[in-house]
Scaffold this motif. Sequence first.
Motif, PDB file in Angstrom:
ATOM      1  N   PHE A  21      -3.121  24.050  10.982  1.00 19.62           N
ATOM      2  CA  PHE A  21      -4.140  22.846  10.667  1.00 19.62           C
ATOM      3  C   PHE A  21      -3.866  21.528  11.275  1.00 19.62           C
ATOM      4  CE2 PHE A  21      -5.928  19.635   7.536  1.00 19.62           C
ATOM      5  CZ  PHE A  21      -7.328  19.797   7.701  1.00 19.62           C
ATOM      6  N   LEU A  22      -2.548  21.347  11.020  1.00 21.18           N
ATOM      7  CA  LEU A  22      -2.179  19.784  11.579  1.00 21.18           C
ATOM      8  C   LEU A  22      -2.254  19.800  13.051  1.00 21.18           C
ATOM      9  CD1 LEU A  22      -0.879  17.362  10.520  1.00 21.18           C
ATOM     10  CD2 LEU A  22       1.339  18.102  10.797  1.00 21.18           C
ATOM     11  N   SER A  23      -2.143  21.021  13.839  1.00 22.21           N
ATOM     12  CA  SER A  23      -2.045  21.009  15.256  1.00 22.21           C
ATOM     13  C   SER A  23      -3.642  20.876  15.687  1.00 22.21           C
ATOM     14  CB  SER A  23      -1.645  22.634  15.703  1.00 22.21           C
ATOM     15  OG  SER A  23      -1.868  22.692  17.032  1.00 22.21           O
ATOM     16  N   ALA A  24      -4.677  21.685  14.813  1.00 21.33           N
ATOM     17  CA  ALA A  24      -5.853  21.227  14.963  1.00 21.33           C
ATOM     18  C   ALA A  24      -6.386  20.066  14.863  1.00 21.33           C
ATOM     19  CB  ALA A  24      -6.702  22.261  14.103  1.00 21.33           C
ATOM     20  N   VAL A  25      -5.762  19.307  13.777  1.00 19.35           N
ATOM     21  CA  VAL A  25      -6.357  17.835  13.657  1.00 19.35           C
ATOM     22  C   VAL A  25      -5.778  16.992  14.739  1.00 19.35           C
ATOM     23  CG1 VAL A  25      -5.993  15.940  11.981  1.00 19.35           C
ATOM     24  CG2 VAL A  25      -6.367  18.165  11.117  1.00 19.35           C
ATOM     25  N   GLN A  26      -4.696  17.288  15.095  1.00 17.26           N
ATOM     26  CA  GLN A  26      -4.139  16.681  16.225  1.00 17.26           C
ATOM     27  C   GLN A  26      -5.019  16.607  17.565  1.00 17.26           C
ATOM     28  OE1 GLN A  26      -1.021  14.804  16.528  1.00 17.26           O
ATOM     29  NE2 GLN A  26      -0.823  14.480  18.715  1.00 17.26           N
ATOM     30  N   VAL A  27      -5.505  17.901  17.848  1.00 13.48           N
ATOM     31  CA  VAL A  27      -6.142  17.940  18.827  1.00 13.48           C
ATOM     32  C   VAL A  27      -7.720  17.279  18.653  1.00 13.48           C
ATOM     33  CG1 VAL A  27      -7.552  19.504  20.459  1.00 13.48           C
ATOM     34  CG2 VAL A  27      -5.067  20.105  20.049  1.00 13.48           C
ATOM     35  N   ALA A  28      -8.050  17.504  17.564  1.00 15.47           N
ATOM     36  CA  ALA A  28      -9.417  16.809  17.244  1.00 15.47           C
ATOM     37  C   ALA A  28      -9.418  15.481  17.189  1.00 15.47           C
ATOM     38  CB  ALA A  28     -10.022  17.627  16.102  1.00 15.47           C
ATOM     39  N   VAL A  29      -8.478  14.745  16.404  1.00 18.35           N
ATOM     40  CA  VAL A  29      -8.593  13.561  16.063  1.00 18.35           C
ATOM     41  C   VAL A  29      -8.025  12.571  17.566  1.00 18.35           C
ATOM     42  CG1 VAL A  29      -7.678  11.706  14.879  1.00 18.35           C
ATOM     43  CG2 VAL A  29      -8.653  13.683  13.755  1.00 18.35           C
ATOM     44  N   TYR A  30      -6.777  13.022  17.864  1.00 14.23           N
ATOM     45  CA  TYR A  30      -6.173  12.298  18.687  1.00 14.23           C
ATOM     46  C   TYR A  30      -6.545  12.440  20.275  1.00 14.23           C
ATOM     47  CZ  TYR A  30      -3.194  10.286  15.217  1.00 14.23           C
ATOM     48  OH  TYR A  30      -2.762   9.672  14.178  1.00 14.23           O
ATOM     49  N   VAL A  31      -6.660  13.912  20.642  1.00 17.15           N
ATOM     50  CA  VAL A  31      -7.051  14.115  22.025  1.00 17.15           C
ATOM     51  C   VAL A  31      -8.629  14.063  21.924  1.00 17.15           C
ATOM     52  CG1 VAL A  31      -7.121  15.998  23.715  1.00 17.15           C
ATOM     53  CG2 VAL A  31      -5.170  15.639  22.408  1.00 17.15           C
ATOM     54  N   GLY A  32      -9.487  14.830  21.020  1.00 18.19           N
ATOM     55  CA  GLY A  32     -10.826  14.570  21.043  1.00 18.19           C
ATOM     56  C   GLY A  32     -11.500  13.238  20.629  1.00 18.19           C
ATOM     57  N   GLY A  33     -10.637  12.319  20.060  1.00 17.71           N
ATOM     58  CA  GLY A  33     -11.339  11.245  19.722  1.00 17.71           C
ATOM     59  C   GLY A  33     -10.680   9.972  20.429  1.00 17.71           C
ATOM     60  N   VAL A  34      -9.278   9.881  20.159  1.00 16.40           N
ATOM     61  CA  VAL A  34      -8.700   8.462  20.620  1.00 16.40           C
ATOM     62  C   VAL A  34      -8.654   8.622  22.004  1.00 16.40           C
ATOM     63  CG1 VAL A  34      -6.507   7.199  20.626  1.00 16.40           C
ATOM     64  CG2 VAL A  34      -7.479   8.262  18.426  1.00 16.40           C
ATOM     65  N   VAL A  35      -8.382   9.641  22.659  1.00 23.03           N
ATOM     66  CA  VAL A  35      -8.004   9.537  24.147  1.00 23.03           C
ATOM     67  C   VAL A  35      -9.307   9.589  24.683  1.00 23.03           C
ATOM     68  CG1 VAL A  35      -7.104  11.077  26.000  1.00 23.03           C
ATOM     69  CG2 VAL A  35      -5.799  10.751  23.987  1.00 23.03           C
ATOM     70  N   VAL A  36     -10.364  10.423  24.266  1.00 17.93           N
ATOM     71  CA  VAL A  36     -11.880  10.283  24.722  1.00 17.93           C
ATOM     72  C   VAL A  36     -12.218   8.810  24.726  1.00 17.93           C
ATOM     73  CG1 VAL A  36     -13.987  10.921  24.749  1.00 17.93           C
ATOM     74  CG2 VAL A  36     -12.307  12.638  24.341  1.00 17.93           C
ATOM     75  N   LEU A  37     -12.046   8.145  23.769  1.00 13.78           N
ATOM     76  CA  LEU A  37     -12.521   6.919  23.716  1.00 13.78           C
ATOM     77  C   LEU A  37     -11.664   5.946  24.601  1.00 13.78           C
ATOM     78  CD1 LEU A  37     -14.306   5.096  21.778  1.00 13.78           C
ATOM     79  CD2 LEU A  37     -12.261   4.587  20.374  1.00 13.78           C
ATOM     80  N   VAL A  38     -10.362   6.129  24.841  1.00 14.68           N
ATOM     81  CA  VAL A  38      -9.437   5.605  25.675  1.00 14.68           C
ATOM     82  C   VAL A  38      -9.975   5.472  27.121  1.00 14.68           C
ATOM     83  CG1 VAL A  38      -7.231   5.284  26.705  1.00 14.68           C
ATOM     84  CG2 VAL A  38      -7.562   5.158  24.320  1.00 14.68           C
ATOM     85  N   VAL A  39     -10.566   7.006  27.533  1.00 13.18           N
ATOM     86  CA  VAL A  39     -10.882   7.253  28.903  1.00 13.18           C
ATOM     87  C   VAL A  39     -12.259   6.240  29.032  1.00 13.18           C
ATOM     88  CG1 VAL A  39     -11.757   9.176  30.113  1.00 13.18           C
ATOM     89  CG2 VAL A  39      -9.661   9.312  29.201  1.00 13.18           C
ATOM     90  N   PHE A  40     -13.218   6.555  27.863  1.00 12.73           N
ATOM     91  CA  PHE A  40     -14.465   5.972  27.894  1.00 12.73           C
ATOM     92  C   PHE A  40     -14.209   4.306  28.096  1.00 12.73           C
ATOM     93  CE2 PHE A  40     -18.101   4.216  25.704  1.00 12.73           C
ATOM     94  CZ  PHE A  40     -19.120   4.708  26.318  1.00 12.73           C
ATOM     95  N   ALA A  41     -13.401   3.704  27.575  1.00  8.49           N
ATOM     96  CA  ALA A  41     -13.019   2.246  27.718  1.00  8.49           C
ATOM     97  C   ALA A  41     -12.609   2.023  29.295  1.00  8.49           C
ATOM     98  CB  ALA A  41     -12.181   1.824  26.857  1.00  8.49           C
ATOM     99  N   VAL A  42     -11.780   2.890  29.540  1.00 15.50           N
ATOM    100  CA  VAL A  42     -11.266   2.738  30.991  1.00 15.50           C
ATOM    101  C   VAL A  42     -12.314   2.815  32.067  1.00 15.50           C
ATOM    102  CG1 VAL A  42      -9.636   3.896  32.776  1.00 15.50           C
ATOM    103  CG2 VAL A  42      -8.870   3.359  30.276  1.00 15.50           C
ATOM    104  N   LEU A  43     -13.090   4.038  31.864  1.00 16.49           N
ATOM    105  CA  LEU A  43     -14.137   4.189  32.876  1.00 16.49           C
ATOM    106  C   LEU A  43     -15.310   3.099  32.627  1.00 16.49           C
ATOM    107  CD1 LEU A  43     -14.404   8.081  32.971  1.00 16.49           C
ATOM    108  CD2 LEU A  43     -13.488   6.566  34.492  1.00 16.49           C
ATOM    109  N   MET A  44     -15.224   2.330  31.468  1.00 16.14           N
ATOM    110  CA  MET A  44     -16.498   1.369  31.461  1.00 16.14           C
ATOM    111  C   MET A  44     -16.293  -0.078  32.146  1.00 16.14           C
ATOM    112  SD  MET A  44     -18.155   1.512  27.687  1.00 16.14           S
ATOM    113  CE  MET A  44     -19.265   0.580  28.063  1.00 16.14           C
ATOM    114  N   VAL A  45     -14.780  -0.234  32.201  1.00 17.90           N
ATOM    115  CA  VAL A  45     -14.421  -1.395  33.030  1.00 17.90           C
ATOM    116  C   VAL A  45     -14.506  -1.222  34.245  1.00 17.90           C
ATOM    117  CG1 VAL A  45     -12.432  -3.022  33.294  1.00 17.90           C
ATOM    118  CG2 VAL A  45     -12.974  -1.780  31.120  1.00 17.90           C
ATOM    119  N   SER A  46     -15.140  -2.164  35.082  1.00 17.90           N
ATOM    120  CA  SER A  46     -15.426  -2.004  36.532  1.00 17.90           C
ATOM    121  C   SER A  46     -14.289  -1.979  37.509  1.00 17.90           C
ATOM    122  CB  SER A  46     -16.402  -3.332  36.912  1.00 17.90           C
ATOM    123  OG  SER A  46     -15.510  -4.509  36.891  1.00 17.90           O
TER     124      SER A  46
END
Length: 178
Positions: free
Chosen positions: A53-78
Amino acid sequence: MTLESFFFYLMAAFILYSAYFVVTARNLFRCAIGLAASLIGIAGVYLLMDAQFLSAVQVAVYVGGVVVLVVFAVLMVSDVTQKEYLRSPFSRSVAAAIIAELLLMIVAAAAVVQGFGGGARPAPDSASVREIGHALLATGPGGFALPFEVISLVLVAALVGACTVAGDRDDGEGGERR
């Protein structure tokens, strides 16, 4: 060496290499991908510890949420994917390596003093998905509803910050907008 310890050391090497890649890559997008790889490696260590369960939460929250948000922010900057940042001088890299090794020795010494790593471990208590769900959604003592709401506010604030950074800005020449 048991098979479990072999996989642990393999995952530890993967995590360390990914973390090294995060701090040494010159491209911000590649740094974010290295962060995702490092967090997936940590999820693999959770699987080795029999914490699915902790592994699934790690993937869902951090990889699926935080990293995707970081990638989104990085790609939005020109032009951030085309820009490469200069590496620090060799003397700063050597100093950083020495400080990191000293920190590692301090952490290892503290672990030895505290008695981590050896001895028999008690059998972990197993919780059903229903018990975990009730604990995550409970608002009373022992509940985790408030921390999850705080995490969601942090993610929304990061998204608003990314949109603000990437939004239209005055370029300083005649008040034109991009």
